[in-house]
Motif scaffolding. Structure first.
Motif, PDB file in Angstrom:
ATOM      1  N   VAL A 106      79.326  17.028  40.840  1.00  0.00           N
ATOM      2  CA  VAL A 106      77.990  17.127  41.424  1.00  0.00           C
ATOM      3  C   VAL A 106      76.908  16.896  40.379  1.00  0.00           C
ATOM      4  N   GLU A 107      77.161  17.351  39.141  1.00  0.00           N
ATOM      5  CA  GLU A 107      76.144  17.245  38.095  1.00  0.00           C
ATOM      6  C   GLU A 107      75.739  15.804  37.809  1.00  0.00           C
ATOM      7  N   TYR A 125      74.871  13.677  39.769  1.00  0.00           N
ATOM      8  CA  TYR A 125      73.899  13.208  40.748  1.00  0.00           C
ATOM      9  C   TYR A 125      72.591  13.992  40.681  1.00  0.00           C
ATOM     10  N   GLU A 126      72.370  14.671  39.552  1.00  0.00           N
ATOM     11  CA  GLU A 126      71.081  15.320  39.353  1.00  0.00           C
ATOM     12  C   GLU A 126      69.986  14.258  39.321  1.00  0.00           C
ATOM     13  N   ASN A 175      77.377  13.935  47.281  1.00  0.00           N
ATOM     14  CA  ASN A 175      76.961  14.706  46.112  1.00  0.00           C
ATOM     15  C   ASN A 175      75.470  14.574  45.813  1.00  0.00           C
ATOM     16  N   TYR A 176      74.804  13.536  46.325  1.00  0.00           N
ATOM     17  CA  TYR A 176      73.349  13.480  46.220  1.00  0.00           C
ATOM     18  C   TYR A 176      72.745  14.728  46.875  1.00  0.00           C
ATOM     19  N   ARG A 203      74.389  17.574  47.608  1.00  0.00           N
ATOM     20  CA  ARG A 203      74.871  18.798  46.965  1.00  0.00           C
ATOM     21  C   ARG A 203      74.086  19.090  45.696  1.00  0.00           C
ATOM     22  N   SER A 204      73.819  18.064  44.912  1.00  0.00           N
ATOM     23  CA  SER A 204      73.040  18.262  43.702  1.00  0.00           C
ATOM     24  C   SER A 204      71.617  18.695  44.034  1.00  0.00           C
ATOM     25  N   TYR A 205      71.043  18.050  45.035  1.00  0.00           N
ATOM     26  CA  TYR A 205      69.685  18.405  45.466  1.00  0.00           C
ATOM     27  C   TYR A 205      69.627  19.859  45.905  1.00  0.00           C
ATOM     28  N   ARG A 212      71.626  22.340  45.071  1.00  0.00           N
ATOM     29  CA  ARG A 212      71.785  23.223  43.911  1.00  0.00           C
ATOM     30  C   ARG A 212      70.487  23.345  43.130  1.00  0.00           C
TER      31      ARG A 212
END
Length: 306
Positions: free
Chosen positions: A79-80, A82-83, A213-214, A216-218, A220
């Protein structure tokens, strides 16, 4: 435009940019002003099939990216990766890779979210900014009412491990195909060949996780500040946030039949984008560049040429 038409007009490339192998296509004269095209979810470079020929005809050098996680680009599974800072870095590195210090940036959906963030963080790399059906982060925070929360239900759903990937890739990506067929305002916006190409791209190994994951990162990125504060911070991209003003000449194109994003998100943006022009398409959906390609192309070219 048929599948063969656009494939005959573009050249495919791969490059290591910002530590990730990214695929992209180019078209047009090498000495033309550079236009970078950034797609959204669950798309890839092919979503610009109606815009690429029109831009080339006007003399622009066009480069349409498969964003990280999509189609032929590398698909990190963490996930990281896609920060938002990483996604912005991809675009900055992409423009540099193409030998330019700046470019016109044209974007849609998640590509638009990245473009807004780029305009906030590094406006100097943008000549002119065009965003289609993607809300400015501060506007999204301001308009996060019950109606928009209902529209955005899928953001929470995408936080579930594995289940979204399974549903979106089942039956060779049937649900992905339905997103284009069922949500388009124009029943002829997507041919069967178009839909099959989207399904094929999204069901490549690792692509579903990369795309999701875009979100999921958002999520988070906003979860921690939301836990610390009762203030609306859903539109927040940076911690700590910087100025949300974008000092770049901007055009926002908005299909009003968008099922996920309310039309209110396209209003009252002067506070953050002082030099903004907004064009709304009452009969177009979220897939505005496919629903109304001739009108979008005309507005896009007029804006870039002005």
């Amino acid at each position: 435009m048929t599948e063969g038409d656009i494939d005959d007009q573009v050249t495919h490339h791969d490059a290591l940019i910002n530590g990730v192998r990214l695929h992209y296509v180019t078209a047009g004269p090498k000495d033309g002003d550079l236009v970078v095209l950034l797609h959204g979810f669950p798309e890839f470079w092919y979503s610009w099939r109606n815009q690429i020929p029109a831009l080339v005809e006007e003399g622009y050098r066009v480069a349409a990216l498969d964003m990280r996680g999509y189609n032929e680009s590398e698909k990190p599974q963490d996930v990281e990766s896609y920060e938002i800072e990483q996604l912005v870095g991809d675009v900055v590195g992409f423009i540099d890779h193409l030998g330019e210090e700046s470019a016109h940036v044209v974007s849609h959906d998640w590509g638009g979210a990245v473009a807004w963030a780029l305009g906030i963080a590094q406006p100097e790399v943008i000549d002119k900014l065009v965003v289609m059906n993607a809300p400015h982060p501060a506007a999204f925070a301001r308009n996060l009412d019950l109606d928009q929360l209902k529209r955005s239900w899928y953001v929470l759903f995408f936080q579930i491990p594995m289940l979204p990937e399974w549903l979106l890739t089942a039956d060779d990506g049937q649900l992905v195909g339905d997103l284009f067929r069922d949500q388009a305002a124009d029943p002829d916006a997507f041919s069967e060949d178009d839909v099959e190409r989207y399904k094929e791209a999204f069901t490549k190994p690792g692509a579903a996780t990369g795309a999701i994951n875009y979100y999921r990162s958002y999520f988070r990125a906003i979860a921690e500040p939301m836990a610390r504060s009762a203030l609306p911070v859903v539109g927040q991209f940076f911690d700590p946030p910087g100025s949300e003003e974008i000092p770049v000449e901007t055009l926002l194109l908005w299909g009003e039949q968008d099922e996920a994003l309310g039309v209110d998100l396209s209003m009252g943006l002067d506070e953050w984008v002082p030099d903004i022009q907004v064009e709304r398409y009452p009969a177009a959906s979220h897939w505005v560049q496919c629903d109304a390609p001739e009108q979008v192309n005309a507005d896009l070219i007029d804006f870039l040429a002005d």
